[in-house]
Design a protein around this motif. Structure first.
Motif, PDB file in Angstrom:
ATOM      1  N   ALA A   1       0.843  -1.209   0.000  1.00 14.80           N
ATOM      2  CA  ALA A   1       0.000   0.000   0.000  1.00 14.80           C
ATOM      3  C   ALA A   1       0.869   1.247   0.000  1.00 14.80           C
ATOM      4  CB  ALA A   1      -0.923  -0.019   1.221  1.00 14.80           C
ATOM      5  N   ALA A   2       1.976   1.196   0.735  1.00 20.34           N
ATOM      6  CA  ALA A   2       2.895   2.342   0.744  1.00 20.34           C
ATOM      7  C   ALA A   2       3.490   2.533  -0.653  1.00 20.34           C
ATOM      8  CB  ALA A   2       4.003   2.112   1.775  1.00 20.34           C
ATOM      9  N   ASN A   3       3.888   1.420  -1.288  1.00 17.22           N
ATOM     10  CA  ASN A   3       4.464   1.514  -2.641  1.00 17.22           C
ATOM     11  C   ASN A   3       3.452   2.116  -3.621  1.00 17.22           C
ATOM     12  OD1 ASN A   3       6.490   0.118  -1.381  1.00 17.22           O
ATOM     13  ND2 ASN A   3       6.475  -1.639  -2.778  1.00 17.22           N
ATOM     14  N   GLU A   4       2.209   1.659  -3.528  1.00 20.08           N
ATOM     15  CA  GLU A   4       1.156   2.136  -4.436  1.00 20.08           C
ATOM     16  C   GLU A   4       0.980   3.638  -4.291  1.00 20.08           C
ATOM     17  OE1 GLU A   4      -0.004  -0.406  -6.376  1.00 20.08           O
ATOM     18  OE2 GLU A   4      -0.760   1.285  -7.563  1.00 20.08           O
ATOM     19  N   ALA A   5       0.969   4.093  -3.057  1.00 21.08           N
ATOM     20  CA  ALA A   5       0.810   5.534  -2.816  1.00 21.08           C
ATOM     21  C   ALA A   5       1.980   6.296  -3.421  1.00 21.08           C
ATOM     22  CB  ALA A   5       0.722   5.790  -1.312  1.00 21.08           C
ATOM     23  N   ALA A   6       3.184   5.737  -3.293  1.00 15.30           N
ATOM     24  CA  ALA A   6       4.373   6.423  -3.807  1.00 15.30           C
ATOM     25  C   ALA A   6       4.352   6.506  -5.329  1.00 15.30           C
ATOM     26  CB  ALA A   6       5.630   5.688  -3.340  1.00 15.30           C
ATOM     27  N   LEU A   7       3.837   5.448  -5.972  1.00 16.76           N
ATOM     28  CA  LEU A   7       3.836   5.397  -7.437  1.00 16.76           C
ATOM     29  C   LEU A   7       2.861   6.391  -8.062  1.00 16.76           C
ATOM     30  CD1 LEU A   7       4.205   1.534  -7.857  1.00 16.76           C
ATOM     31  CD2 LEU A   7       5.877   3.261  -8.573  1.00 16.76           C
ATOM     32  N   LYS A   8       2.016   7.005  -7.221  1.00 15.60           N
ATOM     33  CA  LYS A   8       1.120   8.048  -7.745  1.00 15.60           C
ATOM     34  C   LYS A   8       1.890   9.302  -8.134  1.00 15.60           C
ATOM     35  CE  LYS A   8      -2.792   7.005  -4.728  1.00 15.60           C
ATOM     36  NZ  LYS A   8      -3.323   7.493  -3.437  1.00 15.60           N
ATOM     37  N   VAL A   9       3.079   9.460  -7.569  1.00 21.51           N
ATOM     38  CA  VAL A   9       3.828  10.695  -7.791  1.00 21.51           C
ATOM     39  C   VAL A   9       4.451  10.669  -9.187  1.00 21.51           C
ATOM     40  CG1 VAL A   9       5.770  12.093  -6.976  1.00 21.51           C
ATOM     41  CG2 VAL A   9       4.311  10.892  -5.331  1.00 21.51           C
ATOM     42  N   SER A  10       4.274  11.747  -9.884  1.00 21.58           N
ATOM     43  CA  SER A  10       4.801  11.864 -11.236  1.00 21.58           C
ATOM     44  C   SER A  10       6.323  11.670 -11.237  1.00 21.58           C
ATOM     45  CB  SER A  10       4.432  13.267 -11.738  1.00 21.58           C
ATOM     46  OG  SER A  10       4.974  13.471 -12.989  1.00 21.58           O
ATOM     47  N   ASN A  11       6.833  10.919 -12.184  1.00 19.00           N
ATOM     48  CA  ASN A  11       8.258  10.606 -12.359  1.00 19.00           C
ATOM     49  C   ASN A  11       8.787   9.548 -11.398  1.00 19.00           C
ATOM     50  OD1 ASN A  11       8.741  12.317 -14.517  1.00 19.00           O
ATOM     51  ND2 ASN A  11       9.118  14.062 -13.174  1.00 19.00           N
ATOM     52  N   VAL A  12       8.029   9.200 -10.373  1.00 22.68           N
ATOM     53  CA  VAL A  12       8.520   8.158  -9.465  1.00 22.68           C
ATOM     54  C   VAL A  12       8.214   6.804 -10.090  1.00 22.68           C
ATOM     55  CG1 VAL A  12       8.203   7.050  -7.222  1.00 22.68           C
ATOM     56  CG2 VAL A  12       8.448   9.535  -7.383  1.00 22.68           C
ATOM     57  N   ARG A  13       9.263   6.116 -10.503  1.00 23.77           N
ATOM     58  CA  ARG A  13       9.087   4.860 -11.235  1.00 23.77           C
ATOM     59  C   ARG A  13       9.433   3.647 -10.398  1.00 23.77           C
ATOM     60  NH1 ARG A  13      11.196   5.740 -16.535  1.00 23.77           N
ATOM     61  NH2 ARG A  13      11.771   3.544 -16.546  1.00 23.77           N
ATOM     62  N   PHE A  14      10.288   3.846  -9.389  1.00 28.64           N
ATOM     63  CA  PHE A  14      10.746   2.702  -8.590  1.00 28.64           C
ATOM     64  C   PHE A  14      10.562   2.986  -7.107  1.00 28.64           C
ATOM     65  CE2 PHE A  14      13.373   2.958 -12.435  1.00 28.64           C
ATOM     66  CZ  PHE A  14      12.963   1.789 -13.051  1.00 28.64           C
ATOM     67  N   VAL A  15      10.079   1.980  -6.411  1.00 32.72           N
ATOM     68  CA  VAL A  15       9.907   2.099  -4.964  1.00 32.72           C
ATOM     69  C   VAL A  15      10.378   0.800  -4.337  1.00 32.72           C
ATOM     70  CG1 VAL A  15       8.303   2.608  -3.089  1.00 32.72           C
ATOM     71  CG2 VAL A  15       7.782   3.390  -5.393  1.00 32.72           C
ATOM     72  N   ASN A  16      11.144   0.919  -3.272  1.00 34.31           N
ATOM     73  CA  ASN A  16      11.502  -0.257  -2.488  1.00 34.31           C
ATOM     74  C   ASN A  16      11.066  -0.027  -1.052  1.00 34.31           C
ATOM     75  OD1 ASN A  16      13.897  -0.031  -4.667  1.00 34.31           O
ATOM     76  ND2 ASN A  16      13.527  -2.153  -4.132  1.00 34.31           N
ATOM     77  N   SER A  17      10.449  -1.031  -0.470  1.00 35.44           N
ATOM     78  CA  SER A  17      10.135  -0.939   0.950  1.00 35.44           C
ATOM     79  C   SER A  17      10.396  -2.298   1.570  1.00 35.44           C
ATOM     80  CB  SER A  17       8.693  -0.495   1.158  1.00 35.44           C
ATOM     81  OG  SER A  17       7.798  -1.446   0.610  1.00 35.44           O
ATOM     82  N   GLY A  18      10.562  -2.300   2.862  1.00 33.62           N
ATOM     83  CA  GLY A  18      10.888  -3.572   3.507  1.00 33.62           C
ATOM     84  C   GLY A  18      10.719  -3.535   5.006  1.00 33.62           C
ATOM     85  N   LEU A  19      10.790  -4.709   5.581  1.00 36.32           N
ATOM     86  CA  LEU A  19      10.738  -4.861   7.032  1.00 36.32           C
ATOM     87  C   LEU A  19      11.789  -5.886   7.433  1.00 36.32           C
ATOM     88  CD1 LEU A  19       6.897  -5.227   7.629  1.00 36.32           C
ATOM     89  CD2 LEU A  19       8.322  -3.357   8.489  1.00 36.32           C
ATOM     90  N   ALA A  20      12.565  -5.554   8.450  1.00 39.07           N
ATOM     91  CA  ALA A  20      13.477  -6.527   9.061  1.00 39.07           C
ATOM     92  C   ALA A  20      13.035  -6.683  10.511  1.00 39.07           C
ATOM     93  CB  ALA A  20      14.907  -6.012   8.990  1.00 39.07           C
ATOM     94  N   LEU A  21      12.749  -7.897  10.910  1.00 34.88           N
ATOM     95  CA  LEU A  21      12.188  -8.140  12.244  1.00 34.88           C
ATOM     96  C   LEU A  21      13.028  -9.194  12.947  1.00 34.88           C
ATOM     97  CD1 LEU A  21       8.544  -8.553  10.909  1.00 34.88           C
ATOM     98  CD2 LEU A  21       9.594  -6.444  11.741  1.00 34.88           C
ATOM     99  N   LEU A  22      13.263  -8.988  14.225  1.00 32.69           N
ATOM    100  CA  LEU A  22      14.139  -9.901  14.962  1.00 32.69           C
ATOM    101  C   LEU A  22      13.580 -10.203  16.345  1.00 32.69           C
ATOM    102  CD1 LEU A  22      17.038 -11.214  15.547  1.00 32.69           C
ATOM    103  CD2 LEU A  22      17.604  -8.998  16.527  1.00 32.69           C
ATOM    104  N   ARG A  23      13.650 -11.469  16.701  1.00 33.89           N
ATOM    105  CA  ARG A  23      13.420 -11.862  18.103  1.00 33.89           C
ATOM    106  C   ARG A  23      14.579 -12.745  18.523  1.00 33.89           C
ATOM    107  NH1 ARG A  23       8.114 -14.485  18.626  1.00 33.89           N
ATOM    108  NH2 ARG A  23       9.180 -16.386  17.996  1.00 33.89           N
ATOM    109  N   GLU A  24      15.216 -12.320  19.589  1.00 34.30           N
ATOM    110  CA  GLU A  24      16.449 -12.981  20.035  1.00 34.30           C
ATOM    111  C   GLU A  24      16.222 -13.434  21.468  1.00 34.30           C
ATOM    112  OE1 GLU A  24      19.578 -10.126  19.404  1.00 34.30           O
ATOM    113  OE2 GLU A  24      20.652 -10.707  21.188  1.00 34.30           O
ATOM    114  N   VAL A  25      16.300 -14.738  21.684  1.00 35.92           N
ATOM    115  CA  VAL A  25      16.150 -15.251  23.049  1.00 35.92           C
ATOM    116  C   VAL A  25      17.501 -15.808  23.467  1.00 35.92           C
ATOM    117  CG1 VAL A  25      14.889 -16.818  24.572  1.00 35.92           C
ATOM    118  CG2 VAL A  25      13.760 -15.877  22.557  1.00 35.92           C
ATOM    119  N   LYS A  26      18.035 -15.276  24.565  1.00 35.89           N
ATOM    120  CA  LYS A  26      19.436 -15.531  24.899  1.00 35.89           C
ATOM    121  C   LYS A  26      19.555 -15.859  26.375  1.00 35.89           C
ATOM    122  CE  LYS A  26      21.988 -11.742  24.273  1.00 35.89           C
ATOM    123  NZ  LYS A  26      22.690 -10.771  23.462  1.00 35.89           N
TER     124      LYS A  26
END
Lengths: 460, 529
Positions: B170-195
């Motif tokens: 959904a974030a990418n779709e919103a970004a692609l509405k902008v004129s001249n914006v042709r590429f969008v990258n988004s991501g999530l890195a999630l971590l759970r560490e039990v030590k």
């Protein structure tokens, strides 16, 4: 205190790694657990032993063994991966199920390519017993030889400070797919670097040896060269930053030239966001992009490179001529982009190692041919500034020297520089003889016109 | 004149207390997940390794058993480019024999595997005696038993994957509405560490660390040109509720429009400018020019072969003496800060999380330390405990000194970026992290950003591009003449900060306020310069 018996062999050795048969059996077990349309299994079995030292003491040393299984599941046009290093049946099943569940939840990927069937690979011998057998005592002995070499060579400056790191790695990797592909490869690499600093704090030197085969590395020489550099680099003087001819030692070239790897991506070029994009569309294959003496290639089967003969999808990696006599010959195509553009897929750009050829002279000869310039030992903290030109910034480190009339005349303070490895390859005065600077890298010294040194650094 | 040690300690305590009361913390998240304790199988293996190490002659040993779960989702435009879920489980043993360290790690989680790892560590300890100029001595720590968990409302790894994908697309779709914006990258890195950490001195703690790292980047294509804008979505030691609070869907179009705007922005005229750094940019400058130089292992040469040494050295010449910056400059180290990436209950040596001043009123005051480092400087600082900076990225890596959260504390005057801009005649405002590079003693640096705005006579007059600032750390910090107040405080951070050989990654946060720096060198980084 009672002492338990210790194992005769602490860590390491080929016995720690999965053999081809063991890897195949493990892959088959995992494939059998997957009900999906297509499944791929990537296995990495590794051993690593390292020893680190500073100020005449080993500060840390470590040994690790581990095997990781990554499962990539495809359901229709949906794909996801999951990995684990817990290899009991229940955990492997959980991992396969998780990948399948993630795949089903993922949106369709219109660019998804089917898993590969059986392939043929080049024969690569990248495994050296001398590296896989490098136990803690042998590593400590290497460290002692380096410190001894540095202590002797550093005497003119007093009691030299040394710090360094010796690492030996052995890996076995395997790829298997539900379409019948199985690939297996074993590799080792050893790396030893030493920094020497003079007691007055004004001189610092560095040297490194890297190879697949530990026996190709002279530990004493690494220490000696680091200390010689440190002694020679004492009391560095300032000169005005600016454009100077630079003689880059092979290690400095190794820091810069492989940064072109990302720029060799064909899709980025075709999409207009690469230095190899052609204005108006398409890419610059066939155009002159570097000095006509420059040849840049990857080849896992080249005995000096001994690279990886396949990528993580099991796609064979062959000889890739990127730049031949200055002409851009190829870019790196993923399987999807290759199909779309009617090209052969190449896999990741530098997986097959990287060699820069075109010259025969030694570094000393490049220095001798320089009327006024700066000799650079290596670089530090390189970061991209502008992807349009592959422009980078970074600093010189552990020895920058003024060259006058073919001779090194004095030590210089370090510089920050802003320079592009691509533009630099268009401003070459001379190219040295390629040498093995680290496992998978065959790089020469270069003499470059108008290297852009932008400011001075007080760092020693 | 340097203060006496007694004065020094008194000042430290008073300042730390006032800062602690200052309420810099993000509103405490209601914790709905309780901290799990170690299961009996884990403790059995840990004790197996400990006993083997002691039996083989270790004067001290610690065992860490870690289970790391990482999930990463990457997208481009209307596609997913990767969904991965990784589990890594294993055991690492560290041993001290005659003052030398050994470490071995294995994923063979059996009694035999644990014993072998312990004995391998002992072999390394003994081999290390061949090269021993100094014996390791550990500062005392009180044995502790307990559990701890990052306070979160919702564990990000338990959020359905389709919700995460939907948010990014959904974030990418919103970004692609902008004129001249042709590429969008988004991501999530999630971590759970039990030590779980068990030591031969009796410590037994199990901690669960949860971290989230969202990302967003848009690229606009012009005629023979392209420009990218990366939004500064700070990674945090927080739950899914933090990711939702960023409203990536609602903000993506605005972020993407900055990439398009950069296509027509004026290329900067190189020269000297007053620099106004937004916290989204300044946090990284703090990390590089204050965080790393005040690591004690760098100051004493243990990082000399890799990350480098430090200009904040030798300790006896800089503690209480080095003028780092102006009197308005107070820098705090803190492993207790809410939402921060390096927050823990205890470090990887069982030392309780600490908070202390690194720089007070512009003067360098204290380093970051682990147990074995304390003796190096305790006569200079009067501090006899470790500051609790020991950390290993995984069960398979040895713990060593890593950076705590290091933050620039707010000024006393409650002003923000707008007031600083209004007081500036000719300057540039920089937001978000761009390129960064600094030398191996942390003097000469060059940083960039993502969005640059020109200031003339107290007003923003337009966007610039191709901007980088270059300076020397002490000169730069001593040129700081205005800082924001508490309400302008913001915490950025790095999910992956590299150090050590073999290189290990850690996560660390840096809070700060906007600040102005006088007459800083600005470079133009375009191809034509």
């Amino acid at each position: 205190m009672q002492q338990a018996s210790t194992p005769a062999r602490a860590t390491g050795g080929p016995s720690q790694l999965l053999s081809r048969e063991q890897a195949k059996a493990l892959a088959d077990r995992v494939l059998a657990l997957s009900p999906a349309d297509q499944t791929r299994v990537n296995i990495q079995s590794m051993w690593s032993g390292n020893t680190r030292f500073a100020d005449a003491s080993i500060t840390t040393s470590g040994g690790v063994t581990d095997t990781t299984v990554t499962v990539t599941v495809t359901v229709g046009k949906r794909q996801a991966s999951s990995s684990t290093n817990v290899l009991d049946e229940a955990s492997l099943k959980r991992t396969v199920d998780l990948a399948a569940r993630l795949a089903r939840l993922s949106p369709e990927d219109p660019e998804l390519m089917p898993e590969l069937g059986p392939q043929t690979y080049s024969t690569v011998n990248a495994f050296a017993e001398s590296t896989a057998d490098l136990d803690p005592e042998a590593r400590a002995s290497g460290v002692r030889r380096a410190i001894a070499g540095a202590t002797t060579a550093g005497k003119p400056a007093g009691q030299i400070f040394t710090a360094g790191f010796l690492e030996a790695n052995a890996r076995a990797i395997a790829v298997a797919t539900s379409n019948g592909l199985f690939a297996y490869h074993r590799t080792t690499d050893a790396d030893f670097s030493v920094t020497a600093r003079t007691p007055d704090g004004t001189g610092s030197g560095w040297a490194r040896g890297g190879a697949r085969d530990w026996s190709a590395i002279d530990a004493g020489a690494v220490g000696r060269i680091a200390a010689q550099k440190a002694v020679a680099s004492r009391n560095p003087q300032s000169i005005e930053p600016g454009m100077y001819t630079a003689v880059l030692e092979p290690q400095a070239v190794t820091d810069l030239v492989p940064l072109l790897g990302n720029a060799l991506n064909a899709r980025n070029a075709d999409e207009g966001r690469s230095p190899f994009s052609k204005p108006g569309g398409g890419n610059r294959i066939g155009e002159k992009v570097a000095d006509e003496r420059v040849t840049l290639y990857s080849d896992p089967a080249d005995r000096m490179l001994s690279g990886q003969p396949f990528d993580n999808q099991g796609l064979p990696i062959g000889r890739m001529m990127w730049i031949e006599k200055g002409i851009l010959r190829n870019l790196a195509y993923t399987r999807f982009w290759a199909q779309k553009q009617g090209k052969q897929p190449t896999g990741v750009a530098l997986a097959g190692g990287l060699a820069l050829t075109g010259g025969t002279k030694s570094t000393e000869e490049l220095i001798a041919g320089c009327s006024r310039g700066i000799l650079v030992t290596h670089f530090f903290y390189i970061r991209a500034l502008d992807p349009r030109t592959v422009l980078q910034t970074g600093l010189t480190r552990d020895g920058a020297f003024l060259i006058e009339n073919g001779k090194i005349t004095r030590a210089l303070k370090n510089f920050r520089w802003n320079e592009s490895p691509l533009l630099m390859l268009n401003r070459l005065e001379d190219i040295g003889r390629p040498e093995l600077t680290e496992a998978g890298r065959l790089m020469p010294a270069l003499r470059v016109r108008n290297f852009n040194f932008t400011s001075l650094s007080d760092a020693v | 004149m340097s203060p006496t040690r007694r004065d020094f300690i008194r000042t430290t305590a008073a300042t730390a207390a006032s800062i602690a009361a200052g309420g810099l913390h993000v509103a405490e998240a209601a914790q709905t997940i309780t901290a799990p304790s170690a299961d009996s199988a884990v403790l059995e293996l840990a004790n197996e390794a400990l006993n083997a190490a002691r039996g083989a002659g270790a004067s001290y040993a610690d065992v860490r058993i870690g289970r790391y779960r990482r999930q990463a989702i990457a997208t481009r435009e209307r596609q997913i480019t990767g969904v991965t879920d990784t589990e890594s489980y294993g055991l690492g043993v560290r041993t001290l024999v005659n003052g030398s360290w050994g470490f071995a790690a294995t994923s063979a989680m059996t009694r035999a595997g644990a014993q072998n790892a312990a004995l391998e560590a002992i072999v390394m300890s003994r081999a290390a005696r061949a090269v021993q100029g100094r014996r390791v001595e550990l500062a005392p720590v009180k044995p502790v038993t307990g559990t701890w968990i990052t306070p979160v409302k919702r564990d990000p790894l338990e959020v359905p994957i389709e919700d995460k994908i939907a948010l990014l697309l959904a974030a990418n779709e919103a970004a692609l509405k902008v004129s001249n914006v042709r590429f969008v990258n988004s991501g999530l890195a999630l971590l759970r560490e039990v030590k779980t950490l068990v030591t031969s001195e009796g410590t037994n703690v199990t901690q669960t660390m949860i971290r989230v790292g969202p990302s967003f980047s848009a690229t606009a294509i012009g005629t023979g040109d392209f420009q990218t804008y990366d939004e500064e979505l700070a990674p945090r030691g927080s739950g899914w509720e933090y990711v939702e609070s960023l409203d990536m869907r609602g903000n993506a179009e605005r972020w993407a429009s900055l990439a398009a705007e950069k296509l027509t922005a004026k290329s900067v005229q190189a020269g000297q400018y007053d620099l106004i750094l937004h916290p989204t940019n300044l946090w990284l400058t703090i990390h590089e020019s204050i965080g790393h130089p005040t690591e004690l292992d760098r100051a004493i040469g243990e990082e000399a072969n890799y990350a480098g040494t430090s200009f904040v050295a030798p300790p006896e010449k800089v503690i209480g003496q080095l003028r780092y910056g102006p009197a308005i400059m107070n820098v705090q180290a803190d492993r207790t800060q809410e939402g921060s990436l390096s927050r823990v209950g205890w470090d990887d040596e069982g030392v309780p999380a600490d908070r202390w001043l690194v720089i007070e009123k512009g003067l360098f005051k204290d380093y970051q330390t682990t147990r074995e480092q304390v003796a190096r400087i305790q006569k200079l600082t009067g501090v006899t405990r470790s500051h609790g900076c020991s950390f290993a990225e995984s069960w398979n890596a040895v713990q060593f000194q890593r950076m705590p959260n290091i933050s620039l504390l707010p000024g006393t005057e409650n002003i923000g970026l707008d007031e600083i801009v209004a007081a500036t005649e000719r300057g540039i405002v920089i937001r978000n992290r761009g390129s960064w590079s600094i030398d191996h003693q942390r003097y000469n640096f060059q940083f960039s950003g993502q969005a640059f705005h020109e200031v003339r006579n107290g007003k923003i007059v337009g966007m610039l591009r191709d901007v980088a600032y270059q300076s020397n750390t002490p000169v730069f910090w001593n040129s700081m003449d205005m800082i924001g107040g508490e309400s302008s405080y913001w915490m950025g951070g790095s999910f992956t900060d590299g150090k050590g050989e073999p290189s290990q990654s850690s996560s660390v946060s840096h809070g700060c306020v906007p600040a102005r720096f006088k007459n800083v060198t600005i470079l133009n980084t375009s191809r034509n310069s």
